[in-house]
Design a protein around this motif. Structure first.
Motif, PDB file in Angstrom:
ATOM      1  N   TYR A 237      59.003  58.638  -4.706  1.00  0.00           N
ATOM      2  CA  TYR A 237      60.901  58.293  -5.319  1.00  0.00           C
ATOM      3  C   TYR A 237      60.424  57.430  -6.881  1.00  0.00           C
ATOM      4  N   GLY A 238      60.142  57.926  -7.596  1.00  0.00           N
ATOM      5  CA  GLY A 238      60.182  58.246  -9.295  1.00  0.00           C
ATOM      6  C   GLY A 238      61.337  57.596  -9.980  1.00  0.00           C
ATOM      7  N   LEU A 239      61.381  57.730 -11.359  1.00  0.00           N
ATOM      8  CA  LEU A 239      62.289  57.456 -12.373  1.00  0.00           C
ATOM      9  C   LEU A 239      63.069  58.761 -12.280  1.00  0.00           C
ATOM     10  N   GLN A 240      62.918  59.648 -12.059  1.00  0.00           N
ATOM     11  CA  GLN A 240      63.629  61.305 -11.900  1.00  0.00           C
ATOM     12  C   GLN A 240      64.759  60.890 -10.311  1.00  0.00           C
ATOM     13  N   ARG A 241      64.090  60.727  -9.609  1.00  0.00           N
ATOM     14  CA  ARG A 241      64.553  60.594  -7.733  1.00  0.00           C
ATOM     15  C   ARG A 241      65.900  59.563  -8.132  1.00  0.00           C
ATOM     16  N   GLN A 242      65.464  58.653  -8.141  1.00  0.00           N
ATOM     17  CA  GLN A 242      65.238  56.852  -8.799  1.00  0.00           C
ATOM     18  C   GLN A 242      67.182  57.301  -9.624  1.00  0.00           C
ATOM     19  N   TYR A 243      67.200  58.256 -10.266  1.00  0.00           N
ATOM     20  CA  TYR A 243      68.225  58.293 -11.213  1.00  0.00           C
ATOM     21  C   TYR A 243      69.217  59.292 -10.511  1.00  0.00           C
ATOM     22  N   LEU A 244      68.002  60.790 -10.051  1.00  0.00           N
ATOM     23  CA  LEU A 244      69.304  61.328  -9.120  1.00  0.00           C
ATOM     24  C   LEU A 244      70.365  60.701  -8.247  1.00  0.00           C
ATOM     25  N   THR A 245      69.550  59.975  -7.474  1.00  0.00           N
ATOM     26  CA  THR A 245      70.407  58.818  -6.428  1.00  0.00           C
ATOM     27  C   THR A 245      71.683  58.926  -6.576  1.00  0.00           C
ATOM     28  N   VAL A 246      71.388  57.597  -7.122  1.00  0.00           N
ATOM     29  CA  VAL A 246      72.552  56.369  -8.124  1.00  0.00           C
ATOM     30  C   VAL A 246      73.524  57.212  -8.801  1.00  0.00           C
ATOM     31  N   ARG A 247      72.905  58.803  -9.407  1.00  0.00           N
ATOM     32  CA  ARG A 247      74.426  59.257 -10.391  1.00  0.00           C
ATOM     33  C   ARG A 247      74.875  60.309  -8.951  1.00  0.00           C
ATOM     34  N   ASP A 248      74.509  60.792  -8.233  1.00  0.00           N
ATOM     35  CA  ASP A 248      74.929  61.677  -7.456  1.00  0.00           C
ATOM     36  C   ASP A 248      75.150  60.955  -5.793  1.00  0.00           C
ATOM     37  N   ASP A 249      74.317  60.395  -5.431  1.00  0.00           N
ATOM     38  CA  ASP A 249      74.674  59.766  -3.905  1.00  0.00           C
ATOM     39  C   ASP A 249      75.373  58.561  -4.335  1.00  0.00           C
ATOM     40  N   TRP A 250      75.578  57.444  -5.289  1.00  0.00           N
ATOM     41  CA  TRP A 250      76.275  56.368  -5.572  1.00  0.00           C
ATOM     42  C   TRP A 250      77.222  56.440  -6.489  1.00  0.00           C
ATOM     43  N   ASP A 251      77.122  57.663  -7.109  1.00  0.00           N
ATOM     44  CA  ASP A 251      78.301  58.156  -7.869  1.00  0.00           C
ATOM     45  C   ASP A 251      78.789  56.518  -8.977  1.00  0.00           C
ATOM     46  N   PHE A 252      77.752  56.375  -9.577  1.00  0.00           N
ATOM     47  CA  PHE A 252      77.430  55.436 -11.209  1.00  0.00           C
ATOM     48  C   PHE A 252      77.457  56.238 -12.046  1.00  0.00           C
ATOM     49  N   PRO A 253      77.494  56.268 -12.950  1.00  0.00           N
ATOM     50  CA  PRO A 253      77.623  56.815 -14.000  1.00  0.00           C
ATOM     51  C   PRO A 253      76.554  57.014 -14.907  1.00  0.00           C
ATOM     52  N   PRO A 254      76.733  58.818 -15.315  1.00  0.00           N
ATOM     53  CA  PRO A 254      75.382  59.433 -15.573  1.00  0.00           C
ATOM     54  C   PRO A 254      74.777  58.886 -16.879  1.00  0.00           C
ATOM     55  N   SER A 255      75.277  58.058 -18.279  1.00  0.00           N
ATOM     56  CA  SER A 255      74.627  57.398 -18.934  1.00  0.00           C
ATOM     57  C   SER A 255      73.376  56.510 -18.084  1.00  0.00           C
ATOM     58  N   LEU A 256      73.408  56.128 -17.053  1.00  0.00           N
ATOM     59  CA  LEU A 256      72.967  55.487 -17.151  1.00  0.00           C
ATOM     60  C   LEU A 256      71.649  55.349 -16.197  1.00  0.00           C
ATOM     61  N   LEU A 257      70.536  55.165 -16.759  1.00  0.00           N
ATOM     62  CA  LEU A 257      68.919  55.721 -15.757  1.00  0.00           C
ATOM     63  C   LEU A 257      68.281  54.117 -15.663  1.00  0.00           C
ATOM     64  N   PRO A 258      67.719  53.964 -13.988  1.00  0.00           N
ATOM     65  CA  PRO A 258      67.404  52.995 -13.582  1.00  0.00           C
ATOM     66  C   PRO A 258      66.110  52.789 -14.107  1.00  0.00           C
ATOM     67  N   ILE A 259      65.909  51.804 -14.488  1.00  0.00           N
ATOM     68  CA  ILE A 259      63.961  51.492 -15.478  1.00  0.00           C
ATOM     69  C   ILE A 259      63.441  50.782 -14.613  1.00  0.00           C
ATOM     70  N   ALA A 260      63.822  49.476 -14.045  1.00  0.00           N
ATOM     71  CA  ALA A 260      63.023  49.174 -12.698  1.00  0.00           C
ATOM     72  C   ALA A 260      64.108  47.912 -11.321  1.00  0.00           C
ATOM     73  N   VAL A 261      63.010  48.119 -10.868  1.00  0.00           N
ATOM     74  CA  VAL A 261      63.738  46.737  -9.607  1.00  0.00           C
ATOM     75  C   VAL A 261      63.315  46.035  -9.952  1.00  0.00           C
ATOM     76  N   SER A 262      64.127  44.928  -8.361  1.00  0.00           N
ATOM     77  CA  SER A 262      62.906  43.286  -8.451  1.00  0.00           C
ATOM     78  C   SER A 262      62.926  43.046  -6.966  1.00  0.00           C
ATOM     79  N   VAL A 263      62.592  42.184  -7.043  1.00  0.00           N
ATOM     80  CA  VAL A 263      62.084  41.930  -5.663  1.00  0.00           C
ATOM     81  C   VAL A 263      63.071  42.681  -4.578  1.00  0.00           C
ATOM     82  N   GLY A 264      63.965  41.714  -4.870  1.00  0.00           N
ATOM     83  CA  GLY A 264      64.912  42.026  -4.062  1.00  0.00           C
ATOM     84  C   GLY A 264      65.645  43.154  -4.416  1.00  0.00           C
TER      85      GLY A 264
END
Length: 162
Positions: A76-103
Motif C-alpha cells: 500500500y505505497g504512495l500510488q495506492r494511497q493517492y488513488l484511495t484518497v482521490r477516488d474512494d474518499w473524494d479528496f481533491p486530486p491535487s493533494l498527494l498523501p506523503i506521510a502518515v502519523s502513528v494515529g
C-alpha cells in the motif's frame, strides 16, 4: 536537503521511470525538493523507539513514516494511497498523501494549483466537514509548511519512552 535523524530510507528504490509515471498519474510535476527526496530514499520509516515531531496549530504532531513508490501491487505505497484518497474518499486530486502519523493523520503535498509545493494536513474541522457533506476542497486543508524542504527542516527526533 538532509534527512531527519532516525529516518530509515525505504529499501525499495525508485527509478526515474517510476517518478515520471507518478507525475503522469498526477497530471503535474512533483516539486523539485520532494522529487529529490523520493529519488534519494523513496520514503522511509522512523527507527523503532523514536518519533519525528513538529508543531502546528498550537499542537505537536508526529510522523511515523513517509510513503514511497512501490512496484509491488500488494504493498500500500504512495500510488495506492493517492488513488484511495482521490477516488474512494473524494479528496481533491491535487493533494498527494506523503506521510502518515502513528494515529489516523495523513500529510499531503499540493501538486497543483495555488498550493503547489506546500505541505498540508487535514485538521479536525476538515474531517467534520467531510463527515457532514462529503465534499472537501483544497482550501479546507491546513497549510503546515511552505515547502517539503521546510517541512523536513521542522521535524525533530524524539526518543519514545519504553
Amino acid at each position: 536537503m538532509s534527512l531527519p535523524a532516525r529516518l530509515e530510507p525505504n529499501p525499495e528504490r525508485c527509478t526515474e521511470e517510476d517518478l515520471r509515471a507518478l507525475e503522469q498519474e498526477l497530471g503535474a510535476e512533483l516539486p523539485r525538493d520532494y522529487r529529490d527526496f523520493l529519488a534519494a530514499c523513496n520514503g522511509g520509516a522512523v527507527e523503532d523507539g523514536h518519533s519525528l515531531e513538529f508543531d502546528a496549530e498550537s499542537e505537536t504532531h508526529d510522523v511515523a513514516c513517509f510513503l514511497g513508490l512501490s512496484r509491488d501491487p500488494r504493498r500500500y505505497g504512495l500510488q495506492r494511497q493517492y488513488l484511495t484518497v482521490r477516488d474512494d474518499w473524494d479528496f481533491p486530486p491535487s493533494l498527494l498523501p506523503i506521510a502518515v502519523s502513528v494515529g489516523p493523520a495523513k500529510y499531503y503535498l499540493g501538486v497543483g494549483g495555488p498550493r503547489h509545493g506546500k505541505v498540508l494536513h487535514h485538521g479536525q474541522a476538515c474531517l467534520e466537514k467531510r463527515e457532514a457533506d462529503g465534499v472537501l476542497q483544497v482550501e479546507d486543508f491546513l497549510v503546515i509548511a511552505a515547502s517539503f524542504s521546510a517541512f523536513m527542516a521542522s521535524l525533530r527526533c524524539t526518543r519514545l519512552d519504553t
